[in-house]
Design a protein around this motif. Structure first.
Motif, PDB file in Angstrom:
ATOM      1  N   THR A  57      45.467  82.763  44.501  1.00 10.13           N
ATOM      2  CA  THR A  57      44.270  81.908  44.569  1.00 10.13           C
ATOM      3  C   THR A  57      44.633  80.468  44.239  1.00 10.13           C
ATOM      4  O   THR A  57      44.196  79.525  44.920  1.00 10.13           O
ATOM      5  N   ILE A  61      44.272  81.714  34.087  1.00 11.53           N
ATOM      6  CA  ILE A  61      45.467  81.937  34.909  1.00 11.53           C
ATOM      7  C   ILE A  61      45.411  81.116  36.196  1.00 11.53           C
ATOM      8  O   ILE A  61      46.420  80.527  36.609  1.00 11.53           O
ATOM      9  N   VAL A  62      44.238  81.024  36.810  1.00  8.64           N
ATOM     10  CA  VAL A  62      44.150  80.247  38.052  1.00  8.64           C
ATOM     11  C   VAL A  62      44.361  78.757  37.734  1.00  8.64           C
ATOM     12  O   VAL A  62      45.227  78.093  38.332  1.00  8.64           O
ATOM     13  N   LYS A  82      34.273  71.633  24.790  1.00  8.85           N
ATOM     14  CA  LYS A  82      33.324  72.088  23.766  1.00  8.85           C
ATOM     15  C   LYS A  82      33.165  71.042  22.663  1.00  8.85           C
ATOM     16  O   LYS A  82      32.248  71.113  21.867  1.00  8.85           O
ATOM     17  N   VAL A 124      34.431  76.350  37.363  1.00 11.31           N
ATOM     18  CA  VAL A 124      33.372  76.413  36.342  1.00 11.31           C
ATOM     19  C   VAL A 124      31.965  76.233  36.908  1.00 11.31           C
ATOM     20  O   VAL A 124      31.033  76.928  36.522  1.00 11.31           O
ATOM     21  N   GLY A 128      35.410  79.037  41.829  1.00  9.51           N
ATOM     22  CA  GLY A 128      34.581  79.963  41.041  1.00  9.51           C
ATOM     23  C   GLY A 128      33.552  79.189  40.249  1.00  9.51           C
ATOM     24  O   GLY A 128      33.483  77.954  40.313  1.00  9.51           O
ATOM     25  N   ALA A 129      32.736  79.923  39.495  1.00  9.72           N
ATOM     26  CA  ALA A 129      31.658  79.292  38.727  1.00  9.72           C
ATOM     27  C   ALA A 129      31.490  80.045  37.403  1.00  9.72           C
ATOM     28  O   ALA A 129      30.473  80.678  37.149  1.00  9.72           O
ATOM     29  N   LEU A 130      32.538  79.947  36.572  1.00  6.25           N
ATOM     30  CA  LEU A 130      32.533  80.683  35.295  1.00  6.25           C
ATOM     31  C   LEU A 130      31.279  80.456  34.465  1.00  6.25           C
ATOM     32  O   LEU A 130      30.818  81.351  33.768  1.00  6.25           O
ATOM     33  N   ILE A 163      38.436  81.805  49.429  1.00  2.00           N
ATOM     34  CA  ILE A 163      38.444  83.238  49.125  1.00  2.00           C
ATOM     35  C   ILE A 163      39.880  83.704  49.338  1.00  2.00           C
ATOM     36  O   ILE A 163      40.416  83.616  50.451  1.00  2.00           O
ATOM     37  N   VAL A 164      40.495  84.146  48.271  1.00  2.86           N
ATOM     38  CA  VAL A 164      41.931  84.430  48.296  1.00  2.86           C
ATOM     39  C   VAL A 164      42.295  85.490  49.336  1.00  2.86           C
ATOM     40  O   VAL A 164      43.367  85.422  49.961  1.00  2.86           O
ATOM     41  N   ASN A 203      40.147  84.911  25.535  1.00  2.00           N
ATOM     42  CA  ASN A 203      41.499  85.191  26.036  1.00  2.00           C
ATOM     43  C   ASN A 203      42.283  83.892  26.103  1.00  2.00           C
ATOM     44  O   ASN A 203      41.744  82.836  26.403  1.00  2.00           O
TER      45      ASN A 203
HETATM   46  N1  LIG Z   1      37.641  82.395  45.108  1.00  2.00           N
HETATM   47  C1  LIG Z   1      38.571  83.271  44.851  1.00  2.00           C
HETATM   48  O1  LIG Z   1      39.140  83.900  45.758  1.00  2.00           O
HETATM   49  C2  LIG Z   1      38.936  83.532  43.423  1.00  2.00           C
HETATM   50  C3  LIG Z   1      39.973  84.402  43.078  1.00  2.00           C
HETATM   51  C4  LIG Z   1      40.300  84.541  41.726  1.00  2.00           C
HETATM   52  C5  LIG Z   1      39.583  83.846  40.761  1.00  2.00           C
HETATM   53  N2  LIG Z   1      38.569  83.051  41.142  1.00  2.00           N
HETATM   54  C6  LIG Z   1      37.800  82.290  40.158  1.00  2.00           C
HETATM   55  O2  LIG Z   1      38.671  81.442  39.466  1.00  2.00           O
HETATM   56  C7  LIG Z   1      38.095  81.139  38.191  1.00  2.00           C
HETATM   57  C8  LIG Z   1      39.144  81.267  37.111  1.00  2.00           C
HETATM   58  O3  LIG Z   1      39.566  82.622  37.044  1.00  2.00           O
HETATM   59  P1  LIG Z   1      40.769  83.028  36.084  1.00  2.00           P
HETATM   60  O4  LIG Z   1      41.231  84.366  36.516  1.00  2.00           O
HETATM   61  O5  LIG Z   1      41.735  81.907  35.971  1.00  2.00           O
HETATM   62  O6  LIG Z   1      40.055  83.131  34.687  1.00  2.00           O
HETATM   63  P2  LIG Z   1      40.664  83.575  33.308  1.00  2.00           P
HETATM   64  O7  LIG Z   1      42.133  83.414  33.247  1.00  2.00           O
HETATM   65  O8  LIG Z   1      40.161  84.905  33.062  1.00  2.00           O
HETATM   66  O9  LIG Z   1      40.025  82.531  32.358  1.00  2.00           O
HETATM   67  C9  LIG Z   1      38.799  82.696  31.822  1.00  2.00           C
HETATM   68  C10 LIG Z   1      38.587  81.442  30.981  1.00  2.00           C
HETATM   69  O10 LIG Z   1      37.525  80.689  31.535  1.00  2.00           O
HETATM   70  C11 LIG Z   1      36.940  79.903  30.538  1.00  2.00           C
HETATM   71  N3  LIG Z   1      35.472  79.981  30.595  1.00  2.00           N
HETATM   72  C12 LIG Z   1      34.701  81.076  30.406  1.00  2.00           C
HETATM   73  N4  LIG Z   1      33.404  80.758  30.485  1.00  2.00           N
HETATM   74  C13 LIG Z   1      33.354  79.414  30.709  1.00  2.00           C
HETATM   75  C14 LIG Z   1      32.299  78.483  30.870  1.00  2.00           C
HETATM   76  N5  LIG Z   1      31.015  78.867  30.791  1.00  2.00           N
HETATM   77  N6  LIG Z   1      32.619  77.183  31.072  1.00  2.00           N
HETATM   78  C15 LIG Z   1      33.899  76.790  31.146  1.00  2.00           C
HETATM   79  N7  LIG Z   1      34.951  77.627  30.998  1.00  2.00           N
HETATM   80  C16 LIG Z   1      34.668  78.914  30.778  1.00  2.00           C
HETATM   81  C17 LIG Z   1      37.418  80.471  29.209  1.00  2.00           C
HETATM   82  O11 LIG Z   1      38.337  79.552  28.633  1.00  2.00           O
HETATM   83  P3  LIG Z   1      37.843  78.305  27.737  1.00  2.00           P
HETATM   84  O12 LIG Z   1      38.281  78.620  26.348  1.00  2.00           O
HETATM   85  O13 LIG Z   1      38.559  77.155  28.344  1.00  2.00           O
HETATM   86  O14 LIG Z   1      36.344  78.210  27.853  1.00  2.00           O
HETATM   87  C18 LIG Z   1      38.133  81.748  29.592  1.00  2.00           C
HETATM   88  O15 LIG Z   1      39.220  82.022  28.733  1.00  2.00           O
HETATM   89  C19 LIG Z   1      36.897  82.051  38.045  1.00  2.00           C
HETATM   90  O16 LIG Z   1      35.737  81.329  38.355  1.00  2.00           O
HETATM   91  C20 LIG Z   1      37.143  83.116  39.081  1.00  2.00           C
HETATM   92  O17 LIG Z   1      35.962  83.739  39.515  1.00  2.00           O
HETATM   93  C21 LIG Z   1      38.229  82.871  42.444  1.00  2.00           C
END
Ligand SMILES: NC(=O)c1ccc[n+]([C@@H]2O[C@H](COP(=O)([O-])OP(=O)(O)OC[C@H]3O[C@@H](n4cnc5c(N)ncnc54)[C@H](OP(=O)(O)O)[C@@H]3O)[C@@H](O)[C@H]2O)c1
Length: 330
Positions: free
Chosen positions: A131, A156-157, A198, A221, A243-245, A273-274, A322
């Protein structure tokens, strides 16, 4: 032999709770011709899972009530009646949050000889890493010396996007939720600046750190942060919506108000979309493995033990608990 499974019991409202799942055990069925039995060693916890728990279909159908929770897993073939799969082979796939899976091989990826720990194929060399790679390079199209801003940079992303942007010669800025995560982004991932969203005034800090404007927004986010970023675009900016965390646990989504800034910037907003790049994963894995070998690209994992902790792990993603790619060791 028994198969431990995490089953979706009911659809969550807001943050997923332990009560939304059943952790059950069923017998592993006998293999028939054309099937393999895989022992899952690691299960990935991904923010997208929260969306998969909703009814209906977005880019993928919601998980049915009573079904095993959809999840990426990395495991090993422990029995095979399939001509293409040998015992001992390492595989990844959407094998579900369970200790074992019987498969006809469709949708599985054979990993061959591992060039990295098995769990990395769920993170930097798996779906999230892909991604980052395709989202940034294909949608963000970064050019050396441009400024890339990553919302949600310590996941991770985000951390992978930032490092690839650095490799491409860009200036990199991002947001994260703790000073420890911000320090990691600067000291280990080579970010130029990291903003603790924050604690700091993000609006002021964006202007301070990106006076030239932002050429590539990589948004994980959504919500008000995306609105702030839209007001700081450079001419020709590309906004990648990944994404939209901040919105996944909300019943009503916050949509961007400042979208007209795309017009003044003569920019564009583009979604990734990956799964659209699945045929090109090998190319990305090869290039990213080479960067890792050259220590230009790093990763961090956060591993929790046991499928019983799956529901708690899902909450950790949204509480920021995490630090590194979150994975359940089965
Ligand atoms: N479109 C695609 O194909 C695709 C594929 C994979 C992932 N994604 C998207 O990519 C994004 C990142 O995924 P990831 O796997 O890298 O996540 P991740 O490694 O699981 O990271 C999650 C981190 O996001 C932060 N977070 C959580 N809630 C938040 C909020 N309300 N506002 C701001 N930051 C917040 C937190 O860190 P903090 O301590 O910094 O808050 C949390 O540790 C997600 O939105 C996911 O859905 C999209």
């Amino acid at each position: 032999m028994e198969n431990k499974q995490v089953v979706l019991k009911r659809r969550p409202v807001g943050m997923a709770q332990a009560e939304d799942f059943d952790i059950t055990t069923v017998a592993v069925p006998e293999l028939v011709e054309g099937q393999v039995l895989i022992e899952n060693k690691y299960i990935s916890l991904d923010p997208a899972m929260r969306g998969w728990m909703n009814a209906g279909t977005s880019y993928i159908k919601g998980v049915e009530i009573g079904a095993v929770m959809r999840a990426f897993a990395a495991g090993q073939v422990i029995a095979s009646k399939h001509p293409d799969w040998n015992e001992g082979a390492y595989v990844t796939g959407l094998s579900g949050a369970q200790s074992h899976v019987v498969s006809d091989g469709k949708g599985l990826t054979a990993l061959g000889e591992l060039s990295a720990p098995l769990s990395y194929y769920l993170g930097i060399l798996g779906m999230p890493g892909m991604t980052a790679y395709f989202g940034l390079l294909e949608k963000g199209k970064p050019v050396a010396k441009e400024t890339v801003f990553i919302a949600g940079a310590a996941g991770i992303v985000g951390s992978t996007v930032g490092q690839i942007a650095r490799i491409k010669g860009c200036k990199v800025v991002g947001t994260a939720g703790t000073d420890e995560k911000c320090n990691y982004l600067i000291n280990e991932c080579g970010f130029d600046h990291a903003i603790n969203y924050k604690k700091e005034d993000v609006s002021v800090r964006i202007k301070e750190t990106c006076p030239e404007g932002i050429h590539v927004v990589y948004d994980n986010v959504g919500g008000p942060l995306l609105d702030l970023l839209l007001t700081n675009l450079a001419k020709g900016a590309r906004v990648v919506i990944c994404g939209a965390l901040s919105q996944y646990n909300k019943t009503e989504f916050y949509g961007p108000k400042n979208y007209m800034k795309i017009v003044t910037a003569r920019g564009y907003i583009n979604g990734i979309i990956v799964f659209d790049y699945i045929d090109r994963y090998p190319e990305a894995v090869a290039e990213m493995s080479a960067w890792m070998e050259a220590t230009k690209l790093k990763t961090m994992e956060h591993i929790i033990e046991g499928l019983d902790n799956f529901p708690k792990g899902l909450q950790m993603l949204f509480n920021g608990d995490n630090f590194g790619k979150l994975i359940v060791k089965v």
